[in-house]
Design a protein around this motif. Sequence first.
Motif, PDB file in Angstrom:
ATOM      1  N   GLU A  35      -2.421  29.898  33.485  1.00  0.00           N
ATOM      2  CA  GLU A  35      -1.948  28.865  32.565  1.00  0.00           C
ATOM      3  C   GLU A  35      -2.721  27.536  32.653  1.00  0.00           C
ATOM      4  O   GLU A  35      -3.108  26.990  31.615  1.00  0.00           O
ATOM      5  CB  GLU A  35      -0.455  28.622  32.772  1.00  0.00           C
ATOM      6  N   PRO A  36      -2.982  26.997  33.849  1.00  0.00           N
ATOM      7  CA  PRO A  36      -3.743  25.741  33.898  1.00  0.00           C
ATOM      8  C   PRO A  36      -5.155  25.866  33.308  1.00  0.00           C
ATOM      9  O   PRO A  36      -5.637  24.953  32.654  1.00  0.00           O
ATOM     10  CB  PRO A  36      -3.815  25.411  35.388  1.00  0.00           C
ATOM     11  N   ALA A  39      -4.888  26.100  29.452  1.00  0.00           N
ATOM     12  CA  ALA A  39      -4.635  24.765  28.905  1.00  0.00           C
ATOM     13  C   ALA A  39      -5.909  23.929  28.926  1.00  0.00           C
ATOM     14  O   ALA A  39      -6.205  23.202  27.969  1.00  0.00           O
ATOM     15  CB  ALA A  39      -3.521  24.074  29.685  1.00  0.00           C
ATOM     16  N   TYR A  40      -6.678  24.040  30.002  1.00  0.00           N
ATOM     17  CA  TYR A  40      -7.934  23.283  30.126  1.00  0.00           C
ATOM     18  C   TYR A  40      -8.931  23.677  29.034  1.00  0.00           C
ATOM     19  O   TYR A  40      -9.618  22.838  28.467  1.00  0.00           O
ATOM     20  CB  TYR A  40      -8.535  23.532  31.512  1.00  0.00           C
ATOM     21  N   TYR A  42      -8.204  25.485  26.029  1.00  0.00           N
ATOM     22  CA  TYR A  42      -7.756  25.540  24.640  1.00  0.00           C
ATOM     23  C   TYR A  42      -6.923  24.359  24.154  1.00  0.00           C
ATOM     24  O   TYR A  42      -6.941  24.052  22.966  1.00  0.00           O
ATOM     25  CB  TYR A  42      -6.957  26.825  24.408  1.00  0.00           C
ATOM     26  N   ASP A  43      -6.164  23.719  25.009  1.00  0.00           N
ATOM     27  CA  ASP A  43      -5.277  22.641  24.559  1.00  0.00           C
ATOM     28  C   ASP A  43      -6.077  21.355  24.373  1.00  0.00           C
ATOM     29  O   ASP A  43      -6.668  20.841  25.317  1.00  0.00           O
ATOM     30  CB  ASP A  43      -4.146  22.402  25.557  1.00  0.00           C
TER      31      ASP A  43
END
Length: 97
Positions: A35-36, A39-40, A42-43
């Motif tokens: 998850e981290p 997020a790095y 794509y978010d």
Amino acid sequence: MRIDCPCCGPRGVAEFSYGGDGTLRRPDLATREAEPFAAYVYDRENPRGSHVELWHHIAGCRHWLRVTRNTLTHEITGVEMAGRFASDAARLEGQGA
């Protein structure tokens, strides 16, 4: 838009390649969770106003720069070296070079 490269002076934006958000920090490589890292990668936020970005001077000195730019007006309020040369540039600047 013109970017004032610390090495080459003011240059047109066509000499540079946009490198993304300059405020992102990579998650710890010891992290085993996906998850981290997802997020790095794509978010992304779409900030309004002053924002730090990375730009690569591909048609000049080939250095990476941290550019502070207003995303609404495209006004550039700051440019500095990024990466391993940033500390060298700061040291030389302090010596009056």
